[in-house]
Design a protein around this motif. Structure first.
Motif, short mmCIF file in Angstrom:
data_model
loop_
_atom_site.label_atom_id
_atom_site.label_comp_id
_atom_site.label_asym_id
_atom_site.label_seq_id
_atom_site.Cartn_x
_atom_site.Cartn_y
_atom_site.Cartn_z
N SER A 33 14.85 38.40 19.82
CA SER A 33 14.61 37.10 19.19
C SER A 33 14.06 37.19 17.79
O SER A 33 13.97 36.20 17.09
CB SER A 33 13.64 36.29 20.06
OG SER A 33 12.42 37.00 20.18
N SER A 46 12.05 31.92 12.19
CA SER A 46 11.59 30.54 12.17
C SER A 46 10.28 30.40 11.43
O SER A 46 9.84 29.30 11.10
CB SER A 46 11.42 30.03 13.60
OG SER A 46 10.42 30.78 14.26
N TYR A 222 23.00 32.26 17.78
CA TYR A 222 22.26 33.16 16.89
C TYR A 222 22.22 34.58 17.40
O TYR A 222 22.32 35.54 16.63
CB TYR A 222 20.84 32.62 16.70
CG TYR A 222 20.00 33.47 15.78
CD1 TYR A 222 20.29 33.56 14.42
CD2 TYR A 222 18.91 34.19 16.26
CE1 TYR A 222 19.54 34.34 13.56
CE2 TYR A 222 18.14 34.97 15.41
CZ TYR A 222 18.46 35.04 14.07
OH TYR A 222 17.71 35.82 13.22
N ASP A 223 22.07 34.76 18.72
CA ASP A 223 21.81 36.10 19.25
C ASP A 223 22.81 36.57 20.29
O ASP A 223 22.56 37.55 21.00
CB ASP A 223 20.39 36.15 19.83
CG ASP A 223 20.16 35.11 20.91
OD1 ASP A 223 21.10 34.32 21.19
OD2 ASP A 223 19.06 35.08 21.48
N GLU A 233 22.20 37.29 14.40
CA GLU A 233 20.90 37.94 14.27
C GLU A 233 21.05 39.37 13.77
O GLU A 233 20.30 39.82 12.89
CB GLU A 233 20.19 37.94 15.62
CG GLU A 233 18.82 38.60 15.60
CD GLU A 233 18.20 38.67 16.98
OE1 GLU A 233 16.97 38.57 17.07
OE2 GLU A 233 18.95 38.82 17.97
N SER A 268 22.64 34.29 6.42
CA SER A 268 21.45 35.09 6.71
C SER A 268 20.49 35.08 5.53
O SER A 268 19.27 34.92 5.70
CB SER A 268 21.86 36.53 7.03
OG SER A 268 22.75 36.58 8.13
N THR A 277 15.02 27.88 10.55
CA THR A 277 14.86 28.36 11.91
C THR A 277 16.21 28.86 12.43
O THR A 277 17.26 28.63 11.81
CB THR A 277 14.37 27.23 12.83
OG1 THR A 277 15.39 26.23 12.91
CG2 THR A 277 13.07 26.62 12.29
N CYS A 278 16.18 29.50 13.60
CA CYS A 278 17.42 29.99 14.21
C CYS A 278 18.39 28.84 14.49
O CYS A 278 19.60 28.99 14.34
CB CYS A 278 17.10 30.74 15.50
SG CYS A 278 16.01 32.15 15.30
#
Length: 338
Positions: A33, A46, A222-223, A233, A268, A277-278
């Motif tokens: 994260s 974030s 995002y991830d 990410e 990015s 934030t994400c």
């Protein structure tokens, strides 16, 4: 960590990390994260804060585009203010075919060429001292075509570090020519997100095969990475680390920088600049060929939107430096025409 260097040592600015192969399965790109940088710095995007590098080291090596002594002394007098231009490359041949491109190296379409030229017209009155691009041809074409439109008429020169011989053979020995050139530094860290097994697949057919929801997660989460590819990410980890180590010190030294790169690598960097934030970054849309301008001053980034065109005065009124630069261009143009 790549060492920040001044314009005098521009040929050595491409660090050893730029020579690394594009391998997304390294420990550097941990899928968690928060970003885990190769320097052991960990940040949650974030809560991320922009950090300005305070110093830049100077190499004593003879380099490709080292400026004259007069230019060196002039640079010392510059205030801590610089322009940062971000440009997403124009339409590529695989964009046109609706294929997942990622890190596959394909050129621009005719439309993409026109977008790059239009981007160049929009920034034709903004100073550019150094250009960073990804290692992919569509980003490099965009940078070159854009700079051809610049009123300063400096020649962009791609620096090659494939080998010691490549560096030696591409040296420029005329001081006058060096002063009329802009170094272009390619870096794989600024490449588009690697889409793994999706690269080369038609986006519509992929959605029909795996389901729209699954493809949406691969593209917009995002991830969550696509099979054998990078998540946003993971892309952010390498792109932001490169920005901090190699680009931000240039801005802190008063150098005006242009970055020509890709949707996800630029997302990015914007995430870092704007402290998004994400959730905010995954909904960020970037148009191809539309430059974004930031002003770096006193260790902070100020977003100034997109210049409308060479005849639009508004964007240049944001700082005295930009206004004076444009005024000088106008005066020199009048002298040439008279």
């Amino acid at each position: 960590m790549a060492t920040a260097m001044s314009h005098q040592s521009i040929a050595s600015t491409i660090s050893q990390s730029s020579r690394e192969p594009l391998n997304v399965q390294t420990k550097r790109f941990k899928n968690n994260s928060s970003l885990s940088y190769h320097t052991s710095r960990k940040r949650n995007f974030s809560k991320i804060e922009a950090v300005a590098s305070q110093t830049s080291s100077v190499s004593s090596h003879n380099t490709l585009l080292s400026p004259s002594k007069n230019n060196i002394e002039h640079s010392k007098k510059k205030t801590n203010e610089a322009a940062l231009i971000l440009i997403r490359h124009g339409e590529s041949l695989w964009n046109e075919k609706n294929l997942f491109t990622g890190c596959v190296d394909v050129p621009l379409t005719e439309k993409g060429v026109e977008e790059a030229i239009e981007a160049g017209k929009r920034i034709s009155n903004i100073p550019v001292d150094i250009i960073f691009t990804s290692s992919l041809i569509r980003a490099q074409m965009t940078a070159m075509l854009a700079m051809i439109q610049h009123r300063r008429k400096k020649v962009p020169i791609i620096l090659h570090n494939e080998s010691e011989k490549a560096q030696t053979w591409s040296q420029v020995f005329s001081e006058e020519t060096k002063n009329q050139s802009i170094p272009v530094i390619p870096a794989w860290q600024l490449n588009e997100r690697m889409y793994g097994e999706l690269q080369g697949l038609n986006k519509q057919e992929t959605a029909e095969r795996y389901g729209k929801q699954q493809v949406h997660e691969w593209r917009r989460s995002y991830d969550i990475p696509p099979p054998k590819g990078e998540s946003l990410e993971m892309c952010a980890e390498r792109a932001v680390a490169y920005f901090e180590d190699n680009i931000e010190p240039k801005l802190a030294a008063g150098k005006n920088v242009m970055i020509a790169a890709h949707g996800n690598s630029l997302r990015s960097i914007i995430m870092y600049l704007d402290k998004l934030t994400c959730q905010e970054v995954i909904s960020l849309e970037l148009s191809t060929g539309i430059p974004l301008l930031y002003i770096f001053k006193d260790g902070k980034f100020m977003k100034r939107g997109s210049p409308v065109g060479p005849t639009e005065p508004g964007v240049y009124a944001y700082t005295k430096g930009l206004a004076q630069y444009r005024h000088n261009l106008d005066e020199n143009s009048e002298v040439v025409c008279s």
